[in-house]
Design a protein around this motif. Structure first.
Motif, PDB file in Angstrom:
ATOM      1  N   SER A  68      50.852 -98.083  14.834  1.00  0.00           N
ATOM      2  CA  SER A  68      52.130 -97.495  15.219  1.00  0.00           C
ATOM      3  C   SER A  68      51.961 -96.129  15.890  1.00  0.00           C
ATOM      4  CB  SER A  68      53.026 -97.375  13.991  1.00  0.00           C
ATOM      5  OG  SER A  68      54.186 -96.681  14.305  1.00  0.00           O
ATOM      6  N   LYS A  69      51.079 -95.305  15.357  1.00  0.00           N
ATOM      7  CA  LYS A  69      50.983 -93.961  15.948  1.00  0.00           C
ATOM      8  C   LYS A  69      50.028 -93.914  17.143  1.00  0.00           C
ATOM      9  CE  LYS A  69      47.542 -91.876  12.882  1.00  0.00           C
ATOM     10  NZ  LYS A  69      47.289 -90.708  12.039  1.00  0.00           N
ATOM     11  N   ARG A  75      44.884 -91.328  21.520  1.00  0.00           N
ATOM     12  CA  ARG A  75      45.333 -89.981  21.143  1.00  0.00           C
ATOM     13  C   ARG A  75      44.297 -88.939  21.587  1.00  0.00           C
ATOM     14  NH1 ARG A  75      45.434 -90.276  15.722  1.00  0.00           N
ATOM     15  NH2 ARG A  75      45.264 -92.538  15.520  1.00  0.00           N
ATOM     16  N   VAL A  97      51.269 -88.197  18.890  1.00  0.00           N
ATOM     17  CA  VAL A  97      51.626 -89.570  18.550  1.00  0.00           C
ATOM     18  C   VAL A  97      51.927 -90.310  19.852  1.00  0.00           C
ATOM     19  CG1 VAL A  97      54.060 -88.956  18.096  1.00  0.00           C
ATOM     20  CG2 VAL A  97      53.147 -91.046  17.144  1.00  0.00           C
ATOM     21  N   THR A  99      53.864 -93.131  21.974  1.00  0.00           N
ATOM     22  CA  THR A  99      55.203 -93.727  21.898  1.00  0.00           C
ATOM     23  C   THR A  99      55.319 -94.859  22.915  1.00  0.00           C
ATOM     24  OG1 THR A  99      56.108 -92.214  23.555  1.00  0.00           O
ATOM     25  CG2 THR A  99      56.184 -91.477  21.255  1.00  0.00           C
ATOM     26  N   THR A 262      56.246 -89.933  13.337  1.00  0.00           N
ATOM     27  CA  THR A 262      55.268 -90.969  13.031  1.00  0.00           C
ATOM     28  C   THR A 262      55.767 -91.807  11.849  1.00  0.00           C
ATOM     29  OG1 THR A 262      53.538 -89.489  13.796  1.00  0.00           O
ATOM     30  CG2 THR A 262      52.822 -91.360  12.473  1.00  0.00           C
ATOM     31  N   LYS A 265      58.535 -94.120  13.024  1.00  0.00           N
ATOM     32  CA  LYS A 265      57.955 -95.183  13.839  1.00  0.00           C
ATOM     33  C   LYS A 265      57.212 -96.212  12.986  1.00  0.00           C
ATOM     34  CE  LYS A 265      55.891 -94.293  17.754  1.00  0.00           C
ATOM     35  NZ  LYS A 265      56.545 -95.408  18.456  1.00  0.00           N
ATOM     36  N   SER A 266      56.613 -95.734  11.881  1.00  0.00           N
ATOM     37  CA  SER A 266      55.854 -96.671  11.045  1.00  0.00           C
ATOM     38  C   SER A 266      56.778 -97.718  10.419  1.00  0.00           C
ATOM     39  CB  SER A 266      55.059 -95.914   9.976  1.00  0.00           C
ATOM     40  OG  SER A 266      55.946 -95.450   8.969  1.00  0.00           O
TER      41      SER A 266
END
Ligand SMILES: Cc1ncc(COP(=O)(O)O)c(C=O)c1O
Length: 397
Positions: A68-69, A75, A97, A99, A262, A265-266
């Motif tokens: 998810s992140k 990153r 993070v 997106t 984060t 979003k998780s």
């Protein structure tokens, strides 16, 4: 059944959708509409990025849920970008993070940090997610001007002095969509100081980080020492690498905001498809000539557009950045309003533009023209517009 949904009452139909529907209908009739309406890049991403997507998609283990992140390599690639482009150090674990496009990132962060009734300061005119991301999350918006002049600072002071509850977040977006206005680092320095003094979070949308012209690079708010105490910045692969459909963006900056986002979003997603993330790494880490090529392409189109339209009797100010021109209606047609003017251009000149009022009430009196067709089509658009304006008594040279 009750269909009086709370959020639906707060999401008006997209004004721009009216022009889009007319454009679609005209095309159905077989008319050749020159589409300068949506900011949808017309170029493909670099070939090596597409190759990486295909290569990774061939791997049997690439099809499960992703992270998810964002995968660690991506990153890290974003941290390297910030280091080489802005000289800024970011921790890929806690300060970045991934997106699904910056639009999703803005909406997720709005969701994460907003309580019903919170007051958010957002520019007007603005790209719709800057306000509606927070409206969906239950907030109230207090508009501030988009133009970053002294009036802007007065509006911020007034907002803090006269709003209850005190605003908790300020959204900024430079280069601006729709106005193409830009700021320098001194503006961000003042903004960070203001945010600290007033205890307001800053969300900066830097979707047009690389589409700057005339050799004037766009700064990042994160370049300001201490910005990470109060700010998060959103960037996007959509325009820089012509990857709009891939849905790939980033948020970087303040650890608490990144952690909150984060966490939300998780619950909501499993991250973008792994081959897309791997290909995004290839884009960020690989040859960067596409970035300069795109910049030159849009700058050339801008020059062609400003020159060609100047002969129609309608002067279009050259945008210093972004992929849009923000054009005041020809003075003689000002009373028509931006929506009607856009409809007229579509019907009589076969050119689609976006009505300024679609970006907020202060966008009235303007249309946004996207530089997403080639030079020849832009010249054709200007010829069509010239004919239409002449029919109304507005004459160029
Ligand atoms: C200012 C601004 N922010 C965000 C976005 C959305 O970008 P993304 O494709 O990364 O969601 C756009 C797209 O046009 C934009 O103009």
């Amino acid at each position: 059944m009750n269909t009086d949904f709370y959020r639906m009452k707060r999401l008006p139909p997209y004004v721009i959708a009216e022009v889009n529907a007319m454009r679609a209908a005209a095309r159905q009739e077989g008319r050749d509409i020159i589409d300068l309406g949506m900011g949808n890049p017309d170029q493909p991403p670099p070939q090596h990025v597409i190759d990486k997507l295909c290569e990774v998609a061939q791997k049997p283990n690439a099809h499960g849920y992703s992270q998810s992140k964002g995968i660690p390599g991506l990153r890290k690639a974003k941290a390297n970008y910030y280091e080489r482009r802005f000289g800024v150090d970011l921790d890929p674990e806690t300060e970045i993070v991934v997106t699904m496009g910056s639009k999703e990132g803005l909406a997720s962060l709005a969701n994460a940090i907003t309580a019903p009734g919170d007051v958010i300061l957002a520019p007007n005119p603005s790209y719709p997610i800057h306000t509606f991301g927070f409206i969906i999350a239950g907030a109230t918006i207090r508009a501030v001007p988009t133009t970053p002049d002294e009036e802007y600072w007065r509006a911020l002071e007034n907002a803090m002095a006269f709003t209850v509850p005190r605003p908790s977040v300020l959204v900024v977006n430079y280069p601006s969509n729709p106005t193409a206005e830009v700021v320098d680092l001194a503006f961000y320095e003042r903004l960070v100081a203001w945010a600290k003094e007033n205890e307001v979070w800053i969300l900066s949308d830097l979707a047009y980080s690389e589409l700057y012209y005339d050799g004037n690079p766009t700064p990042s708010i994160i370049q300001v020492p201490g910005a990470k105490d109060v700010a998060v910045e959103f960037t996007s692969m959509s325009k820089t690498y012509s990857m709009a459909g891939w849905r790939m963006g980033f948020a970087v900056g303040n650890k608490e905001l990144i952690a909150a986002m984060t966490r939300v979003k998780s619950y909501l997603d499993y991250g973008a498809f792994t081959p897309i993330q791997a290909a995004a790494c290839a884009a960020l880490n690989g040859p960067q000539d596409i970035v300069e090529t795109n910049r030159q392409l849009y700058q050339k189109r801008r020059d062609v557009m400003v020159d060609a339209f100047s002969r129609t009797g309608w002067d279009i100010p050259p945008p210093p950045a972004s992929m849009f021109a923000w054009a005041p209606l020809p003075p003689a047609l000002k009373d028509m309003g931006s929506l009607e003017f856009s409809k007229q251009l579509l019907t009589h000149a076969e050119v689609a533009v976006a009505p300024g009022v679609g970006y907020g009430e202060l966008g009235e009196g303007y249309v946004r023209i996207a530089m997403v067709e080639n030079e020849q089509r832009i010249r054709q658009a200007a010829r069509n517009v010239k004919r239409y304006l002449a029919s109304l008594g507005v004459n160029g040279s």
